[in-house]
Design an enzyme around this catalytic site. Sequence first.
Site, PDB file in Angstrom:
ATOM      1  N   SER A  25       8.147   8.085  -7.873  1.00 53.94           N
ATOM      2  CA  SER A  25       9.537   8.000  -7.413  1.00 53.94           C
ATOM      3  C   SER A  25      10.282   6.851  -8.074  1.00 53.94           C
ATOM      4  O   SER A  25       9.719   5.778  -8.319  1.00 53.94           O
ATOM      5  CB  SER A  25       9.518   7.790  -5.897  1.00 53.94           C
ATOM      6  OG  SER A  25      10.760   7.345  -5.456  1.00 53.94           O
ATOM      7  N   GLU A  29      12.142   4.996  -6.624  1.00 53.89           N
ATOM      8  CA  GLU A  29      12.138   3.878  -5.673  1.00 53.89           C
ATOM      9  C   GLU A  29      11.156   2.781  -6.094  1.00 53.89           C
ATOM     10  O   GLU A  29      11.302   1.634  -5.688  1.00 53.89           O
ATOM     11  CB  GLU A  29      11.767   4.376  -4.271  1.00 53.89           C
ATOM     12  CG  GLU A  29      12.811   5.260  -3.627  1.00 53.89           C
ATOM     13  CD  GLU A  29      14.024   4.500  -3.097  1.00 53.89           C
ATOM     14  OE1 GLU A  29      13.856   3.345  -2.683  1.00 53.89           O
ATOM     15  OE2 GLU A  29      15.125   5.070  -3.116  1.00 53.89           O
ATOM     16  N   TYR A  34       7.511   2.638   1.449  1.00 62.31           N
ATOM     17  CA  TYR A  34       7.411   3.904   0.697  1.00 62.31           C
ATOM     18  C   TYR A  34       7.243   3.624  -0.797  1.00 62.31           C
ATOM     19  O   TYR A  34       6.359   4.170  -1.453  1.00 62.31           O
ATOM     20  CB  TYR A  34       8.667   4.750   0.938  1.00 62.31           C
ATOM     21  CG  TYR A  34       8.778   5.943   0.010  1.00 62.31           C
ATOM     22  CD1 TYR A  34       8.007   7.086   0.218  1.00 62.31           C
ATOM     23  CD2 TYR A  34       9.646   5.924  -1.084  1.00 62.31           C
ATOM     24  CE1 TYR A  34       8.106   8.181  -0.640  1.00 62.31           C
ATOM     25  CE2 TYR A  34       9.747   7.012  -1.939  1.00 62.31           C
ATOM     26  CZ  TYR A  34       8.979   8.140  -1.718  1.00 62.31           C
ATOM     27  OH  TYR A  34       9.072   9.214  -2.580  1.00 62.31           O
TER      28      TYR A  34
HETATM   29  P1  NAP Z   1       9.137  16.594   1.783  1.00 61.91           P
HETATM   30  O1  NAP Z   1      10.155  17.667   1.871  1.00 61.91           O
HETATM   31  O2  NAP Z   1       9.178  15.470   2.750  1.00 61.91           O
HETATM   32  O3  NAP Z   1       7.690  17.299   1.843  1.00 61.91           O
HETATM   33  C1  NAP Z   1       6.509  16.562   1.826  1.00 61.91           C
HETATM   34  C2  NAP Z   1       5.400  17.354   2.483  1.00 61.91           C
HETATM   35  O4  NAP Z   1       4.276  16.484   2.559  1.00 61.91           O
HETATM   36  C3  NAP Z   1       5.685  17.814   3.896  1.00 61.91           C
HETATM   37  O5  NAP Z   1       6.193  19.117   3.924  1.00 61.91           O
HETATM   38  C4  NAP Z   1       4.328  17.717   4.590  1.00 61.91           C
HETATM   39  O6  NAP Z   1       3.706  18.985   4.608  1.00 61.91           O
HETATM   40  C5  NAP Z   1       3.476  16.833   3.686  1.00 61.91           C
HETATM   41  N1  NAP Z   1       3.021  15.596   4.313  1.00 61.91           N
HETATM   42  C6  NAP Z   1       1.791  15.120   4.200  1.00 61.91           C
HETATM   43  N2  NAP Z   1       1.675  13.980   4.847  1.00 61.91           N
HETATM   44  C7  NAP Z   1       2.824  13.702   5.400  1.00 61.91           C
HETATM   45  C8  NAP Z   1       3.280  12.646   6.238  1.00 61.91           C
HETATM   46  N3  NAP Z   1       2.474  11.644   6.589  1.00 61.91           N
HETATM   47  N4  NAP Z   1       4.555  12.713   6.663  1.00 61.91           N
HETATM   48  C9  NAP Z   1       5.371  13.729   6.299  1.00 61.91           C
HETATM   49  N5  NAP Z   1       4.967  14.768   5.507  1.00 61.91           N
HETATM   50  C10 NAP Z   1       3.702  14.734   5.062  1.00 61.91           C
HETATM   51  O7  NAP Z   1       9.154  15.910   0.325  1.00 61.91           O
HETATM   52  P2  NAP Z   1       9.838  16.446  -1.027  1.00 61.91           P
HETATM   53  O8  NAP Z   1      11.271  16.034  -1.036  1.00 61.91           O
HETATM   54  O9  NAP Z   1       9.479  17.860  -1.256  1.00 61.91           O
HETATM   55  O10 NAP Z   1       9.120  15.539  -2.112  1.00 61.91           O
HETATM   56  C11 NAP Z   1       7.884  15.918  -2.709  1.00 61.91           C
HETATM   57  C12 NAP Z   1       7.203  14.699  -3.266  1.00 61.91           C
HETATM   58  O11 NAP Z   1       8.048  14.064  -4.237  1.00 61.91           O
HETATM   59  C13 NAP Z   1       6.903  13.618  -2.226  1.00 61.91           C
HETATM   60  O12 NAP Z   1       5.679  13.010  -2.576  1.00 61.91           O
HETATM   61  C14 NAP Z   1       8.041  12.632  -2.382  1.00 61.91           C
HETATM   62  O13 NAP Z   1       7.682  11.349  -1.949  1.00 61.91           O
HETATM   63  C15 NAP Z   1       8.283  12.718  -3.880  1.00 61.91           C
HETATM   64  N6  NAP Z   1       9.647  12.403  -4.320  1.00 61.91           N
HETATM   65  C16 NAP Z   1      10.708  13.069  -3.790  1.00 61.91           C
HETATM   66  C17 NAP Z   1      11.994  12.784  -4.237  1.00 61.91           C
HETATM   67  C18 NAP Z   1      13.188  13.532  -3.694  1.00 61.91           C
HETATM   68  O14 NAP Z   1      14.326  13.127  -3.992  1.00 61.91           O
HETATM   69  N7  NAP Z   1      13.000  14.629  -2.989  1.00 61.91           N
HETATM   70  C19 NAP Z   1      12.190  11.831  -5.242  1.00 61.91           C
HETATM   71  C20 NAP Z   1      11.069  11.188  -5.777  1.00 61.91           C
HETATM   72  C21 NAP Z   1       9.805  11.483  -5.331  1.00 61.91           C
HETATM   73  P3  NAP Z   1       2.761  19.488   5.819  1.00 61.91           P
HETATM   74  O15 NAP Z   1       3.451  19.066   7.087  1.00 61.91           O
HETATM   75  O16 NAP Z   1       2.741  20.960   5.634  1.00 61.91           O
HETATM   76  O17 NAP Z   1       1.445  18.852   5.613  1.00 61.91           O
END
Ligand code: NAP
Length: 329
Positions: free
Chosen positions: A125, A127, A151
């Site tokens: 990320s 971040e 994070y």
């Molecule tokens: P998201 O919508 O929050 O989805 C993350 C998934 O991780 C959840 O659906 C959940 O699935 C699982 N999970 C496992 N452990 C968790 C916990 N302790 N708390 C909450 N969820 C947990 O994230 P996303 O936006 O798709 O992002 C995907 C990845 O890219 C993440 O690693 C995020 O940190 C990274 N990222 C995102 C962004 C962005 O702008 N979206 C930018 C940079 C990096 P289950 O409940 O089914 O297990």
Amino acid sequence: MKVAIITGITGQDGAYLSKFLLEKGYKVVGITRSINSSNLEGLDFLNILNEVELIEANVFDLSNIIRILEKYKPDEFYNLAAQSSVGLSFEQPIGTLEYNIISVANILEAIRIVGKGIKVYQSSSSEMFGNVPKYILPIEENFIIRPASPYAISKAAAHWISVNYREAYQIFVSSGILFNHESVLRRPNFVTKKIISGAIKIKAGKLDKLKLGNIAIKRDWGYAPNYVEAMWKMLNVKKPDDYIISTGEAHSLEEFVDKTFKYLNLDHNKFVITDTKLLRPVDLEIIYGNPTKAKTELGWNYQMSFDELITRLIEDEYRYLSWRKNKND
Ligand code: NAP
């Protein structure tokens, strides 16, 4: 048929990546912590819930991951699962650090033991870079990492674990350093979703005021369905590496709010109020990234302007609301 395993398949990126890989002919196996209590709506909305195979797994249990690798023999492993909210990480620092770091170490250790040929994508990320001095922006891949939230610290550790497994054990692991990317599938606690759905509710007379934290912050916002393509591209080049995925432009949250409200013929000054409870202990003032390496080496071609992004998010939200209404009727 190529096989891809995706952790965090129920999240925003997991759903869009699944759709992308299914269209490419992959068998997609998705890992969730719990099939019964996870939110499967994103997969359902994209009409792929029955196209993917969902399995429950505990990524803290090395033997569990090893068994999954032995059973499915994936070609590619996309590690998207994480506690992904910066704000929540200040409330739950230990849980965030524990999940986001140990899960990555376990997955890469399992791959080192039984699946060295598997190509791995790690979700890093923007971040991780923290409050970068303005004069050195935009951020590039080799910038100093100085994280400013639990994070960000967890993502920085996971990033270096990935680099270490690449260098020490020659595992094909690429780290995608993604800047904010948004979509209708964002969870309600994320600010862009809150703004779009809040403005639509205000337009419909269902909400009086929208409470936000610091709207002066500037971020580099892209469209999630176009960002997941970059993840796949990272695993389909000759060598693993680190890549920044971003638009290269920063816009303030106030601009985001203003454009959203204007699209709906509303004046945001009448409806948006600051809630000091939503301010973070530390916030990044401005960040934006330089995506040149991804564009030249991966051929990743992102074209959407900020205005187009806002329009797309609003139109997608209306589509989603009518899909939900039809489903519940
Ligand atoms: P998201 O919508 O929050 O989805 C993350 C998934 O991780 C959840 O659906 C959940 O699935 C699982 N999970 C496992 N452990 C968790 C916990 N302790 N708390 C909450 N969820 C947990 O994230 P996303 O936006 O798709 O992002 C995907 C990845 O890219 C993440 O690693 C995020 O940190 C990274 N990222 C995102 C962004 C962005 O702008 N979206 C930018 C940079 C990096 P289950 O409940 O089914 O297990």
